[in-house]
Design an enzyme around this catalytic site. Structure first.
Site, PDB file in Angstrom:
ATOM      1  CG  ASP A 104       5.720  -4.414  -0.954  1.00 34.99           C
ATOM      2  OD1 ASP A 104       4.731  -4.571  -1.747  1.00 34.99           O
ATOM      3  OD2 ASP A 104       5.855  -4.383   0.175  1.00 34.99           O
ATOM      4  CD  GLN A 161      -1.413  -5.396   3.339  1.00 42.41           C
ATOM      5  OE1 GLN A 161      -2.434  -5.456   2.812  1.00 42.41           O
ATOM      6  NE2 GLN A 161      -0.408  -4.638   2.968  1.00 42.41           N
ATOM      7  NE  ARG A 165      -3.888  -1.697  -2.214  1.00 41.17           N
ATOM      8  CZ  ARG A 165      -2.606  -1.360  -1.387  1.00 41.17           C
ATOM      9  NH1 ARG A 165      -2.312  -0.239  -0.802  1.00 41.17           N
ATOM     10  NH2 ARG A 165      -1.954  -2.620  -1.340  1.00 41.17           N
ATOM     11  CE  LYS A 202       5.108   0.727   3.572  1.00 41.77           C
ATOM     12  NZ  LYS A 202       3.739   0.223   3.296  1.00 41.77           N
ATOM     13  CB  SER A 203       6.114  -4.988   7.619  1.00 44.80           C
ATOM     14  OG  SER A 203       5.774  -4.757   6.129  1.00 44.80           O
TER      15      SER A 203
END
Length: 426
Positions: free
Chosen positions: A312, A166, A119, A19-20
């Protein structure tokens, strides 16, 4: 969705693309000159949100089952969107694209779903403002929706209080538009996909220990990218094969970047039977095949610099720990509180409901393993990683488990339940 207990799991899987890396392939391809071709792209809701945002910024992106083709226009090829940019449930999209938008010659509004709007975005707003960016929350908070007015950006050295890929990536991407070098130092090294991929596109970076530095204004060139399998998705099947008796699962083409492979190191410490085969590199990322067999797991301690490499995977590690002999302690993981749900609370409440001996702490949890798990209804809070982790718990719980809002797995692993069902031995 009802997850039934399994007596044995056997089979071979090719897990979805990382995904990243999938997110970054779209973003960097858009900022490069010429076409970028991406294969084994993750067709999950989060990555599709990234595609949608860049299409609204004027980038032509062809999405077919065989490949993604991004027609990049260079660093200054984006144009002002005609509508609000909606990142859906994707924190990666919001935080990384903010760094890019901060240096553009236009203004825009960036939002997401109800979860995203809770968030924390101050962690990116602080360094971007230090660079001269004009970014603010439209609701008077440090959360989305965000108003971003493109500005002249300045080079800085940012000492990040958290190890977050991020945050680091947001600042480095803004650094492409700064008037001098931009560097980020983290308390420990977070995943480094941005540094690896930006370098392959032609950016000038220097990475030493926990500091990454980027120089502005490179001409990025389109690339061919093969996305490796996502180790975060593989983690559920690693846990399943370890916990269900008489199981053997072969996982193909799994990324094992050392900033992401904490789940394998924890499994090794718990005495798991996992063999790495066919180790090689694709698109600058290390990958291998994993052969995972049923194992008698033991408790361990998960802490410190290891946490960013498995943040995660902590929900499924907690499930493994509940089934292991002895005690597992997870600490230094306060970041779990600001994910799609408060994952410390969500993990503890749901595992307790299934009969586990687990206690929450301020920055993690303590799990006394070996208590038999039983049927319960799992409240996922629409958190995809909670849904998948507790699906694995259901495989070894008496009576299985019911997963509420199971469709949230679409965020990162649309075929998760199909792949899980393919391993059941009747």
């Amino acid at each position: 969705m009802l997850i039934k207990p399994a007596h044995s799991l056997k089979g071979e899987l090719k897990i979805p693309g990382d995904k990243s890396i999938s997110h970054r392939s779209i973003m960097f391809g858009a900022l490069a000159k010429g076409p970028t071709e991406v294969t084994h792209f993750l067709q999950g809701a989060d990555c599709l949100s990234t595609i949608s945002c860049f299409q609204k910024l004027g980038i032509e992106i062809e999405n077919t089952p065989e490949r993604i083709l991004i027609h990049g226009k260079g660093l200054f090829g984006l144009h002002a969107p005609q509508c609000v940019l909606d990142a859906g449930n994707s924190g990666t999209t919001v935080r990384l694209i903010s760094g890019i938008l901060a240096g553009q010659p236009f203004s825009c509004t960036l939002t997401g779903d109800a979860s995203i709007q809770k968030r924390p975005m101050k962690r990116i707003m602080t360094p971007l403002r230090q660079m001269g960016a004009e970014i603010s929350g439209l609701n008077g908070t440090d959360c989305a929706p965000l108003s971003i007015r493109g500005s002249a950006l300045h080079g800085i050295h940012y000492q990040s209080p958290v190890a977050s890929a991020q945050v680091k990536s947001c600042v480095l991407l803004a650094g492409l538009y700064a008037d001098g070098p931009v560097s980020v130092t983290e308390p420990s090294l977070s995943r480094n996909h941005t540094e690896l991929m930006l370098s392959s596109f032609g950016a000038k970076l220097d990475c030493q220990n926990t500091t990454a530095c980027i120089w502005p204004g490179p001409e990025l060139s389109g690339q061919k990218i093969e996305v490796p399998g996502d180790i975060s998705s593989a983690a559920y099947f690693i846990a399943a094969a370890l916990l269900v008796p008489n199981s053997e699962v072969f996982i193909k083409n799994c990324g094992i970047n050392p900033t992401r492979d904490g789940i394998l190191r924890v499994a090794e410490a718990m005495h798991a039977d996992i063999e790495k085969l066919n180790v090689h590199t694709i698109s600058g990322e290390p990958v291998c095949d994993l052969l995972v067999k049923s194992s008698s797991l033991t408790g361990t301690v998960v802490e410190g610099s290891m946490i960013p490499s498995l943040i995660d995977e902590i929900p499924v590690i907690a499930v493994m720990a509940a089934c292991a002999s002895g005690t597992t302690i997870i600490r230094d993981a306060a970041e779990l509180k600001v994910k799609e749900s408060n994952r410390i609370e969500t993990i503890v409440v749901n595992l307790k409901a299934m009969g586990a001996d687990i206690t929450a702490t301020d920055d993690g949890m303590v799990i006394h393993g070996g208590k038999p798990l039983h049927y319960a209804v799992t409240d996922t809070h629409r958190d995809h990683r909670i849904a998948m982790a507790f699906s694995i718990a259901g495989l070894i719980a008496e009576g299985g488990t019911e997963i509420a809002d199971a469709d949230c797995v679409e965020i990162s692993y649309p075929k998760f339940y199909h792949d899980l069902n393919s391993l059941y031995q009747l």
